[in-house]
Design a protein around this motif. Structure first.
Motif, PDB file in Angstrom:
ATOM      1  N   ARG A  54      19.492  81.387 -32.484  1.00 20.73           N
ATOM      2  CA  ARG A  54      19.651  81.102 -33.913  1.00 20.73           C
ATOM      3  C   ARG A  54      18.543  80.178 -34.378  1.00 20.73           C
ATOM      4  O   ARG A  54      18.019  79.375 -33.618  1.00 20.73           O
ATOM      5  CB  ARG A  54      21.008  80.488 -34.206  1.00 20.73           C
ATOM      6  N   TRP A  55      18.193  80.305 -35.630  1.00 15.32           N
ATOM      7  CA  TRP A  55      17.198  79.444 -36.241  1.00 15.32           C
ATOM      8  C   TRP A  55      17.919  78.343 -36.997  1.00 15.32           C
ATOM      9  O   TRP A  55      19.093  78.505 -37.390  1.00 15.32           O
ATOM     10  CB  TRP A  55      16.307  80.247 -37.163  1.00 15.32           C
ATOM     11  N   PRO A  56      17.273  77.207 -37.268  1.00 18.50           N
ATOM     12  CA  PRO A  56      17.972  76.049 -37.838  1.00 18.50           C
ATOM     13  C   PRO A  56      18.668  76.287 -39.170  1.00 18.50           C
ATOM     14  O   PRO A  56      19.802  75.911 -39.345  1.00 18.50           O
ATOM     15  CB  PRO A  56      16.867  75.007 -37.990  1.00 18.50           C
ATOM     16  N   VAL A  57      18.036  76.911 -40.128  1.00 18.77           N
ATOM     17  CA  VAL A  57      18.653  77.037 -41.453  1.00 18.77           C
ATOM     18  C   VAL A  57      19.312  78.395 -41.654  1.00 18.77           C
ATOM     19  O   VAL A  57      20.422  78.484 -42.164  1.00 18.77           O
ATOM     20  CB  VAL A  57      17.595  76.793 -42.557  1.00 18.77           C
ATOM     21  N   ILE A  58      18.668  79.456 -41.213  1.00 21.07           N
ATOM     22  CA  ILE A  58      19.197  80.789 -41.490  1.00 21.07           C
ATOM     23  C   ILE A  58      20.097  81.322 -40.392  1.00 21.07           C
ATOM     24  O   ILE A  58      20.754  82.348 -40.568  1.00 21.07           O
ATOM     25  CB  ILE A  58      18.059  81.788 -41.760  1.00 21.07           C
ATOM     26  N   GLY A  59      20.142  80.667 -39.267  1.00 23.76           N
ATOM     27  CA  GLY A  59      21.023  81.092 -38.183  1.00 23.76           C
ATOM     28  C   GLY A  59      20.603  82.415 -37.585  1.00 23.76           C
ATOM     29  O   GLY A  59      19.452  82.625 -37.228  1.00 23.76           O
ATOM     30  N   HIS A  60      21.527  83.359 -37.501  1.00 19.56           N
ATOM     31  CA  HIS A  60      21.274  84.669 -36.900  1.00 19.56           C
ATOM     32  C   HIS A  60      20.997  85.747 -37.950  1.00 19.56           C
ATOM     33  O   HIS A  60      21.015  86.938 -37.630  1.00 19.56           O
ATOM     34  CB  HIS A  60      22.466  85.098 -36.043  1.00 19.56           C
ATOM     35  N   LEU A  61      20.741  85.358 -39.179  1.00 22.25           N
ATOM     36  CA  LEU A  61      20.506  86.352 -40.227  1.00 22.25           C
ATOM     37  C   LEU A  61      19.283  87.212 -39.941  1.00 22.25           C
ATOM     38  O   LEU A  61      19.232  88.374 -40.325  1.00 22.25           O
ATOM     39  CB  LEU A  61      20.351  85.665 -41.587  1.00 22.25           C
ATOM     40  N   ARG A  62      18.303  86.666 -39.249  1.00 22.66           N
ATOM     41  CA  ARG A  62      17.094  87.440 -38.951  1.00 22.66           C
ATOM     42  C   ARG A  62      17.404  88.601 -38.013  1.00 22.66           C
ATOM     43  O   ARG A  62      16.742  89.633 -38.059  1.00 22.66           O
ATOM     44  CB  ARG A  62      16.019  86.551 -38.362  1.00 22.66           C
ATOM     45  N   LEU A  63      18.426  88.451 -37.164  1.00 17.70           N
ATOM     46  CA  LEU A  63      18.800  89.554 -36.270  1.00 17.70           C
ATOM     47  C   LEU A  63      19.419  90.706 -37.044  1.00 17.70           C
ATOM     48  O   LEU A  63      19.208  91.874 -36.718  1.00 17.70           O
ATOM     49  CB  LEU A  63      19.792  89.074 -35.217  1.00 17.70           C
ATOM     50  N   LEU A  64      20.190  90.385 -38.071  1.00 17.88           N
ATOM     51  CA  LEU A  64      20.894  91.423 -38.821  1.00 17.88           C
ATOM     52  C   LEU A  64      20.000  92.107 -39.840  1.00 17.88           C
ATOM     53  O   LEU A  64      20.326  93.177 -40.331  1.00 17.88           O
ATOM     54  CB  LEU A  64      22.115  90.820 -39.509  1.00 17.88           C
ATOM     55  N   GLY A  65      18.869  91.499 -40.191  1.00 21.72           N
ATOM     56  CA  GLY A  65      17.974  92.092 -41.176  1.00 21.72           C
ATOM     57  C   GLY A  65      16.776  92.774 -40.567  1.00 21.72           C
ATOM     58  O   GLY A  65      15.847  93.140 -41.258  1.00 21.72           O
ATOM     59  N   GLY A  66      16.767  92.961 -39.268  1.00 17.75           N
ATOM     60  CA  GLY A  66      15.633  93.565 -38.579  1.00 17.75           C
ATOM     61  C   GLY A  66      15.616  95.076 -38.700  1.00 17.75           C
ATOM     62  O   GLY A  66      16.388  95.673 -39.450  1.00 17.75           O
ATOM     63  N   PRO A  67      14.765  95.707 -37.918  1.00 18.30           N
ATOM     64  CA  PRO A  67      14.654  97.175 -37.992  1.00 18.30           C
ATOM     65  C   PRO A  67      15.864  97.898 -37.410  1.00 18.30           C
ATOM     66  O   PRO A  67      16.143  99.036 -37.759  1.00 18.30           O
ATOM     67  CB  PRO A  67      13.395  97.472 -37.167  1.00 18.30           C
TER      68      PRO A  67
END
Length: 121
Positions: free
Chosen positions: A43-56
């Protein structure tokens, strides 16, 4: 007349007290058990795991891969909120039957209190 302990005696007393505390805890067997489900790594500090769900890759495939890695129940962080992910029918049934009061609770806020007639709706 003032009495001062030498520095080495003070350190020895502190170490002895910690050892005594550790010994007493191990004799009693009071271990704190971690009852929280595991949290997914990355997880990233501010966005958490949102980057995993918005990937390809599609979100349900990402969550399925995390379920294979961490088990049928785990937590992820979406922004600043912790989210419990349940990927097993038996666990979901337990959440909605045994612990239904915990999962059905609403967050308390002033707006909901006034617009919902003191939580009546």
């Amino acid at each position: 007349m003032e009495f001062f302990l030498p520095f080495s005696a003070t350190i020895a007393a502190i170490v002895f007290s910690f050892l005594l505390k550790f010994l007493l805890q191990s004799i009693k067997g009071e271990r704190v058990k971690n009852t929280e489900p595991p949290q997914a790594k990355g997880r990233w500090p501010v966005i958490g795991h949102l980057r995993l769900l918005g990937g390809p890759e599609l979100p349900h495939r990402v969550l399925g891969g995390l379920a294979d890695k961490y088990g049928p129940i785990f937590t992820i962080k979406l922004g600043v909120h912790n989210v419990l992910v349940v990927s097993n029918a038996e666990m979901a049934k337990e959440c909605f039957t045994t612990n239904d009061k915990v999962f059905a609770s609403r967050p308390k806020s002033m707006a909901v209190e006034h617009m919902g007639y003191n939580y009546a709706i």
